[in-house]
Design a protein around this motif. Sequence first.
Motif, PDB file in Angstrom:
ATOM      1  N   GLU A  14       0.816  -1.213   0.000  1.00 16.65           N
ATOM      2  CA  GLU A  14       0.000   0.000   0.000  1.00 16.65           C
ATOM      3  C   GLU A  14       0.851   1.264   0.000  1.00 16.65           C
ATOM      4  OE1 GLU A  14      -3.833   1.849   2.357  1.00 16.65           O
ATOM      5  OE2 GLU A  14      -2.607   0.363   3.383  1.00 16.65           O
ATOM      6  N   THR A  15       1.892   1.292   0.848  1.00 16.83           N
ATOM      7  CA  THR A  15       2.660   2.530   1.030  1.00 16.83           C
ATOM      8  C   THR A  15       4.125   2.431   0.614  1.00 16.83           C
ATOM      9  OG1 THR A  15       3.322   1.926   3.274  1.00 16.83           O
ATOM     10  CG2 THR A  15       1.224   3.129   3.020  1.00 16.83           C
ATOM     11  N   LYS A  16       4.572   1.221   0.313  1.00 20.09           N
ATOM     12  CA  LYS A  16       5.984   0.949  -0.029  1.00 20.09           C
ATOM     13  C   LYS A  16       6.917   1.159   1.162  1.00 20.09           C
ATOM     14  CE  LYS A  16       4.617   0.231  -4.227  1.00 20.09           C
ATOM     15  NZ  LYS A  16       3.459  -0.608  -4.169  1.00 20.09           N
ATOM     16  N   ALA A  17       6.354   1.165   2.368  1.00 19.83           N
ATOM     17  CA  ALA A  17       7.148   1.324   3.588  1.00 19.83           C
ATOM     18  C   ALA A  17       7.884   0.023   3.907  1.00 19.83           C
ATOM     19  CB  ALA A  17       6.250   1.711   4.756  1.00 19.83           C
ATOM     20  N   GLU A  18       8.977   0.162   4.640  1.00 16.56           N
ATOM     21  CA  GLU A  18       9.741  -0.984   5.131  1.00 16.56           C
ATOM     22  C   GLU A  18       8.845  -1.854   6.019  1.00 16.56           C
ATOM     23  OE1 GLU A  18      13.535  -1.709   8.127  1.00 16.56           O
ATOM     24  OE2 GLU A  18      13.074   0.316   7.458  1.00 16.56           O
ATOM     25  N   LEU A  19       9.169  -3.145   6.089  1.00 19.51           N
ATOM     26  CA  LEU A  19       8.425  -4.080   6.934  1.00 19.51           C
ATOM     27  C   LEU A  19       9.354  -4.641   8.004  1.00 19.51           C
ATOM     28  CD1 LEU A  19       6.712  -6.062   4.048  1.00 19.51           C
ATOM     29  CD2 LEU A  19       5.588  -4.406   5.539  1.00 19.51           C
ATOM     30  N   VAL A  20       8.766  -4.983   9.157  1.00 15.31           N
ATOM     31  CA  VAL A  20       9.520  -5.695  10.188  1.00 15.31           C
ATOM     32  C   VAL A  20       8.841  -7.039  10.414  1.00 15.31           C
ATOM     33  CG1 VAL A  20      10.406  -3.638  11.328  1.00 15.31           C
ATOM     34  CG2 VAL A  20       8.251  -4.612  12.102  1.00 15.31           C
ATOM     35  N   ASN A  24       4.702 -14.352  13.268  1.00 14.59           N
ATOM     36  CA  ASN A  24       4.203 -14.823  11.978  1.00 14.59           C
ATOM     37  C   ASN A  24       3.558 -13.700  11.178  1.00 14.59           C
ATOM     38  OD1 ASN A  24       5.016 -17.500  12.027  1.00 14.59           O
ATOM     39  ND2 ASN A  24       3.253 -18.122  13.239  1.00 14.59           N
ATOM     40  N   TYR A  25       4.054 -12.496  11.357  1.00 11.81           N
ATOM     41  CA  TYR A  25       3.499 -11.335  10.663  1.00 11.81           C
ATOM     42  C   TYR A  25       4.621 -10.439  10.144  1.00 11.81           C
ATOM     43  CZ  TYR A  25      -0.864 -12.588  12.950  1.00 11.81           C
ATOM     44  OH  TYR A  25      -1.976 -13.262  13.374  1.00 11.81           O
ATOM     45  N   LEU A  26       4.311  -9.731   9.081  1.00 12.85           N
ATOM     46  CA  LEU A  26       5.141  -8.629   8.610  1.00 12.85           C
ATOM     47  C   LEU A  26       4.359  -7.360   8.909  1.00 12.85           C
ATOM     48  CD1 LEU A  26       6.359 -10.019   5.190  1.00 12.85           C
ATOM     49  CD2 LEU A  26       7.730  -9.697   7.248  1.00 12.85           C
ATOM     50  N   VAL A  27       4.992  -6.410   9.571  1.00 13.46           N
ATOM     51  CA  VAL A  27       4.313  -5.190   9.994  1.00 13.46           C
ATOM     52  C   VAL A  27       4.938  -3.997   9.286  1.00 13.46           C
ATOM     53  CG1 VAL A  27       3.671  -3.745  11.961  1.00 13.46           C
ATOM     54  CG2 VAL A  27       3.827  -6.233  12.247  1.00 13.46           C
ATOM     55  N   SER A  28       4.086  -3.186   8.678  1.00 12.26           N
ATOM     56  CA  SER A  28       4.544  -1.982   7.979  1.00 12.26           C
ATOM     57  C   SER A  28       5.031  -0.954   8.987  1.00 12.26           C
ATOM     58  CB  SER A  28       3.391  -1.395   7.166  1.00 12.26           C
ATOM     59  OG  SER A  28       3.759  -0.147   6.615  1.00 12.26           O
ATOM     60  N   THR A  29       6.096  -0.253   8.625  1.00 10.60           N
ATOM     61  CA  THR A  29       6.618   0.798   9.494  1.00 10.60           C
ATOM     62  C   THR A  29       5.888   2.125   9.267  1.00 10.60           C
ATOM     63  OG1 THR A  29       8.359   1.309   7.889  1.00 10.60           O
ATOM     64  CG2 THR A  29       8.926  -0.240   9.653  1.00 10.60           C
ATOM     65  N   ASP A  30       4.884   2.141   8.394  1.00 12.30           N
ATOM     66  CA  ASP A  30       4.122   3.360   8.118  1.00 12.30           C
ATOM     67  C   ASP A  30       3.121   3.616   9.240  1.00 12.30           C
ATOM     68  OD1 ASP A  30       1.450   4.587   6.736  1.00 12.30           O
ATOM     69  OD2 ASP A  30       3.275   5.434   5.861  1.00 12.30           O
ATOM     70  N   LYS A  31       3.295   4.733   9.932  1.00 13.92           N
ATOM     71  CA  LYS A  31       2.453   5.054  11.096  1.00 13.92           C
ATOM     72  C   LYS A  31       1.003   5.331  10.715  1.00 13.92           C
ATOM     73  CE  LYS A  31       2.298   8.091  15.121  1.00 13.92           C
ATOM     74  NZ  LYS A  31       2.989   9.145  15.858  1.00 13.92           N
ATOM     75  N   ASN A  32       0.758   5.843   9.517  1.00 16.26           N
ATOM     76  CA  ASN A  32      -0.613   6.178   9.118  1.00 16.26           C
ATOM     77  C   ASN A  32      -1.469   4.951   8.834  1.00 16.26           C
ATOM     78  OD1 ASN A  32      -0.235   9.001   9.316  1.00 16.26           O
ATOM     79  ND2 ASN A  32       0.774   8.986   7.331  1.00 16.26           N
ATOM     80  N   THR A  33      -0.880   3.941   8.197  1.00 19.12           N
ATOM     81  CA  THR A  33      -1.680   2.763   7.831  1.00 19.12           C
ATOM     82  C   THR A  33      -1.557   1.631   8.835  1.00 19.12           C
ATOM     83  OG1 THR A  33       0.102   1.929   6.435  1.00 19.12           O
ATOM     84  CG2 THR A  33      -1.585   3.288   5.372  1.00 19.12           C
ATOM     85  N   SER A  55      -3.959  -1.092  15.994  1.00 20.67           N
ATOM     86  CA  SER A  55      -4.183   0.128  16.758  1.00 20.67           C
ATOM     87  C   SER A  55      -2.846   0.848  16.886  1.00 20.67           C
ATOM     88  CB  SER A  55      -4.714  -0.207  18.153  1.00 20.67           C
ATOM     89  OG  SER A  55      -3.692  -0.835  18.926  1.00 20.67           O
ATOM     90  N   LEU A  56      -2.889   2.138  17.124  1.00 22.60           N
ATOM     91  CA  LEU A  56      -1.667   2.924  17.276  1.00 22.60           C
ATOM     92  C   LEU A  56      -0.822   2.374  18.427  1.00 22.60           C
ATOM     93  CD1 LEU A  56       0.075   5.262  16.341  1.00 22.60           C
ATOM     94  CD2 LEU A  56      -1.259   6.765  17.827  1.00 22.60           C
ATOM     95  N   GLU A  57      -1.463   1.964  19.510  1.00 23.46           N
ATOM     96  CA  GLU A  57      -0.741   1.450  20.669  1.00 23.46           C
ATOM     97  C   GLU A  57      -0.015   0.151  20.334  1.00 23.46           C
ATOM     98  OE1 GLU A  57      -4.069   2.287  20.751  1.00 23.46           O
ATOM     99  OE2 GLU A  57      -3.736   4.255  21.656  1.00 23.46           O
ATOM    100  N   GLU A  58      -0.711  -0.780  19.680  1.00 26.08           N
ATOM    101  CA  GLU A  58      -0.093  -2.063  19.339  1.00 26.08           C
ATOM    102  C   GLU A  58       1.040  -1.866  18.331  1.00 26.08           C
ATOM    103  OE1 GLU A  58      -1.439  -6.604  18.174  1.00 26.08           O
ATOM    104  OE2 GLU A  58      -2.862  -4.975  17.891  1.00 26.08           O
ATOM    105  N   TRP A  59       0.813  -1.023  17.327  1.00 26.33           N
ATOM    106  CA  TRP A  59       1.837  -0.743  16.316  1.00 26.33           C
ATOM    107  C   TRP A  59       3.076  -0.116  16.965  1.00 26.33           C
ATOM    108  CZ3 TRP A  59       4.139   3.795  14.655  1.00 26.33           C
ATOM    109  CH2 TRP A  59       4.887   3.693  13.476  1.00 26.33           C
ATOM    110  N   THR A  60       2.869   0.844  17.872  1.00 20.44           N
ATOM    111  CA  THR A  60       3.975   1.510  18.556  1.00 20.44           C
ATOM    112  C   THR A  60       4.794   0.509  19.360  1.00 20.44           C
ATOM    113  OG1 THR A  60       2.756   3.593  18.661  1.00 20.44           O
ATOM    114  CG2 THR A  60       4.570   3.330  20.219  1.00 20.44           C
TER     115      THR A  60
END
Length: 71
Positions: A14-20, A24-33, A55-60
């Motif tokens: 979606e955003t071409k942001a880096e992933l971590v 068993n998940y890849l998480v986008s480093t994009d704070k907006n999405t 959620s913002l909390e879980e992503w953070t």
Amino acid sequence: MISKELLDILVCPETKAELVLDGNYLVSTDKNTRRRYRIEDDIPIMLVEESEQLSLEEWTEIMKRHGKTVG
């Protein structure tokens, strides 16, 4: 397990942001999405419509755990 080489070239579709890699998940480093893509049988499911928005909390928490700047 996803290789480091593959992880280095994969980006959020979606955003071409880096992933971590987080379990068993890849998480986008994009704070907006804040997209999380699941991995099934060592294959990342990189479809936006199949992803989950964290959620913002879980992503953070995930970003801090992986040493990424949150800001």
